[in-house]
Write a protein that holds these residues in place. Structure first.
Motif, mmCIF file in Angstrom:
data_model
loop_
_atom_site.group_PDB
_atom_site.id
_atom_site.type_symbol
_atom_site.label_atom_id
_atom_site.label_comp_id
_atom_site.label_asym_id
_atom_site.label_seq_id
_atom_site.Cartn_x
_atom_site.Cartn_y
_atom_site.Cartn_z
ATOM 1 N N VAL A 291 0.841 -1.206 0.000
ATOM 2 C CA VAL A 291 0.000 0.000 0.000
ATOM 3 C C VAL A 291 0.874 1.253 0.000
ATOM 4 C CG1 VAL A 291 -1.637 1.325 1.399
ATOM 5 C CG2 VAL A 291 -1.999 -1.108 1.033
ATOM 6 N N GLY A 292 1.960 1.244 0.761
ATOM 7 C CA GLY A 292 2.861 2.397 0.788
ATOM 8 C C GLY A 292 3.468 2.687 -0.575
ATOM 9 N N PHE A 293 3.924 1.629 -1.261
ATOM 10 C CA PHE A 293 4.467 1.818 -2.604
ATOM 11 C C PHE A 293 3.411 2.350 -3.561
ATOM 12 C CE2 PHE A 293 8.160 -1.024 -1.694
ATOM 13 C CZ PHE A 293 9.139 -0.150 -2.125
ATOM 14 N N SER A 294 2.217 1.770 -3.523
ATOM 15 C CA SER A 294 1.178 2.214 -4.455
ATOM 16 C C SER A 294 0.755 3.646 -4.166
ATOM 17 C CB SER A 294 -0.020 1.269 -4.422
ATOM 18 O OG SER A 294 -0.672 1.324 -3.179
ATOM 19 N N ARG A 295 0.633 4.017 -2.903
ATOM 20 C CA ARG A 295 0.264 5.402 -2.573
ATOM 21 C C ARG A 295 1.331 6.384 -3.012
ATOM 22 N NH1 ARG A 295 -2.714 5.824 3.287
ATOM 23 N NH2 ARG A 295 -4.650 4.849 2.618
ATOM 24 N N THR A 296 2.586 6.006 -2.848
ATOM 25 C CA THR A 296 3.663 6.925 -3.220
ATOM 26 C C THR A 296 3.783 7.040 -4.728
ATOM 27 O OG1 THR A 296 4.856 6.355 -1.196
ATOM 28 C CG2 THR A 296 6.124 7.394 -2.939
ATOM 29 N N ILE A 297 3.699 5.939 -5.426
ATOM 30 C CA ILE A 297 3.856 5.964 -6.885
ATOM 31 C C ILE A 297 2.701 6.712 -7.554
ATOM 32 C CG2 ILE A 297 3.815 4.486 -8.937
ATOM 33 C CD1 ILE A 297 5.502 2.499 -7.334
ATOM 34 N N TYR A 298 1.468 6.497 -7.100
ATOM 35 C CA TYR A 298 0.306 7.118 -7.744
ATOM 36 C C TYR A 298 -0.074 8.467 -7.146
ATOM 37 C CZ TYR A 298 -0.197 2.683 -10.102
ATOM 38 O OH TYR A 298 0.035 1.583 -10.857
ATOM 39 N N THR B 292 0.207 12.536 -6.543
ATOM 40 C CA THR B 292 0.645 13.676 -7.347
ATOM 41 C C THR B 292 1.888 14.326 -6.745
ATOM 42 O OG1 THR B 292 -0.899 15.111 -6.148
ATOM 43 C CG2 THR B 292 -1.658 14.159 -8.241
ATOM 44 N N ILE B 293 1.993 14.249 -5.432
ATOM 45 C CA ILE B 293 3.181 14.751 -4.736
ATOM 46 C C ILE B 293 3.750 13.587 -3.918
ATOM 47 C CG2 ILE B 293 4.109 16.464 -3.131
ATOM 48 C CD1 ILE B 293 1.570 18.132 -3.722
ATOM 49 N N PRO B 294 4.636 12.775 -4.508
ATOM 50 C CA PRO B 294 5.148 11.610 -3.786
ATOM 51 C C PRO B 294 6.017 12.018 -2.600
ATOM 52 C CG PRO B 294 5.985 11.669 -6.057
ATOM 53 C CD PRO B 294 5.158 12.886 -5.845
ATOM 54 N N GLN B 295 5.804 11.367 -1.500
ATOM 55 C CA GLN B 295 6.588 11.610 -0.283
ATOM 56 C C GLN B 295 7.482 10.395 -0.043
ATOM 57 O OE1 GLN B 295 3.744 12.477 2.774
ATOM 58 N NE2 GLN B 295 3.250 14.467 1.934
ATOM 59 N N TRP B 296 8.640 10.407 -0.700
ATOM 60 C CA TRP B 296 9.532 9.253 -0.674
ATOM 61 C C TRP B 296 10.131 9.023 0.704
ATOM 62 C CZ3 TRP B 296 9.129 5.967 -4.453
ATOM 63 C CH2 TRP B 296 8.663 6.425 -5.688
ATOM 64 N N SER B 297 10.324 10.080 1.487
ATOM 65 C CA SER B 297 10.905 9.900 2.821
ATOM 66 C C SER B 297 9.949 9.148 3.746
ATOM 67 C CB SER B 297 11.290 11.251 3.430
ATOM 68 O OG SER B 297 10.149 12.079 3.544
ATOM 69 N N LYS B 298 8.654 9.442 3.648
ATOM 70 C CA LYS B 298 7.669 8.696 4.443
ATOM 71 C C LYS B 298 7.649 7.232 4.034
ATOM 72 C CE LYS B 298 3.623 10.314 5.657
ATOM 73 N NZ LYS B 298 2.284 10.923 5.586
ATOM 74 N N LEU B 299 7.745 6.985 2.714
ATOM 75 C CA LEU B 299 7.760 5.612 2.227
ATOM 76 C C LEU B 299 8.994 4.872 2.740
ATOM 77 C CD1 LEU B 299 6.684 3.331 0.377
ATOM 78 C CD2 LEU B 299 8.196 4.274 -1.380
ATOM 79 N N LEU B 300 10.155 5.488 2.643
ATOM 80 C CA LEU B 300 11.380 4.818 3.084
ATOM 81 C C LEU B 300 11.355 4.523 4.580
ATOM 82 C CD1 LEU B 300 14.125 6.626 0.973
ATOM 83 C CD2 LEU B 300 13.198 4.334 0.680
ATOM 84 N N GLY B 301 10.821 5.458 5.369
ATOM 85 C CA GLY B 301 10.716 5.216 6.809
ATOM 86 C C GLY B 301 9.774 4.065 7.121
#
Length: 164
Positions: free
Chosen positions: A80-87, A89-98
């Motif tokens: 879910v984290g990957f899909s939310r970040t990829i799709y 409009t403003i990806p929050q990669w730091s939240k995903l990595l954490g």
């Protein structure tokens, strides 16, 4: 590396046996219900010539459900984290990595449990996976009911629905 093994087995015990002990203690104090058990010997069966056969002699127990549920929830959280970040409009990669780091940390701690659960030749009863899936779905739905996605998150995901 001894500390790593200790952490792994502390997490496995904390999510299964220790949790069950707390629940049994609460049942005894609150409702006066005592739970008893009897020890039985393990039957090794056809793996007598394998020196590690006793490690694979695992029988169904409800103590398998909480750690397996935690594994399932963390795997779904990564997806879910990957899909939310990829799709988004403003990806929050730091939240995903954490979040992914934390989920992998938990999964690495539960690796010995998963390896033991898989055992040899798929001897784990299907009911373990069914109950773990049902508990994981219930926890996920409760989480969504308690903390629904915000309207901003819906617009970032391209959704057109809103919560009252």
């Amino acid at each position: 590396m001894l500390w790593w093994r200790n952490e792994q087995f502390w997490l496995i015990g904390g999510t299964s046996a220790h949790l069950a002990a707390v629940l049994q203690g609460l049942l005894k104090v609150v409702a006066g219900i005592e739970i008893s058990f009897t020890l039985t010997s393990k039957q090794l069966g056809d793996d007598v010539d394998d020196e590690f056969a006793e490690l694979y002699a695992v029988k169904w127990t409800s103590l398998m459900i909480p750690p397996l549920t935690i594994i399932m929830i963390n795997l779904v959280a990564i997806a879910v984290g990957f899909s939310r970040t990829i799709y988004s409009t403003i990806p929050q990669w730091s939240k995903l990595l954490g979040g992914v780091f934390f989920s992998f940390w938990v999964l690495a701690h539960l690796y010995p449990f998963a390896k033991g659960l898989m055992g040899r030749r798929g001897r784990t009863p299907t009911i373990v996976y069914v109950w773990s899936g049902l508990v994981a779905i219930t926890i996920s739905l409760l989480w969504i009911a308690i903390k629904p996605p915000s309207a901003q998150a819906n617009s970032q995901l391209g959704g057109s629905f809103s919560f009252p």
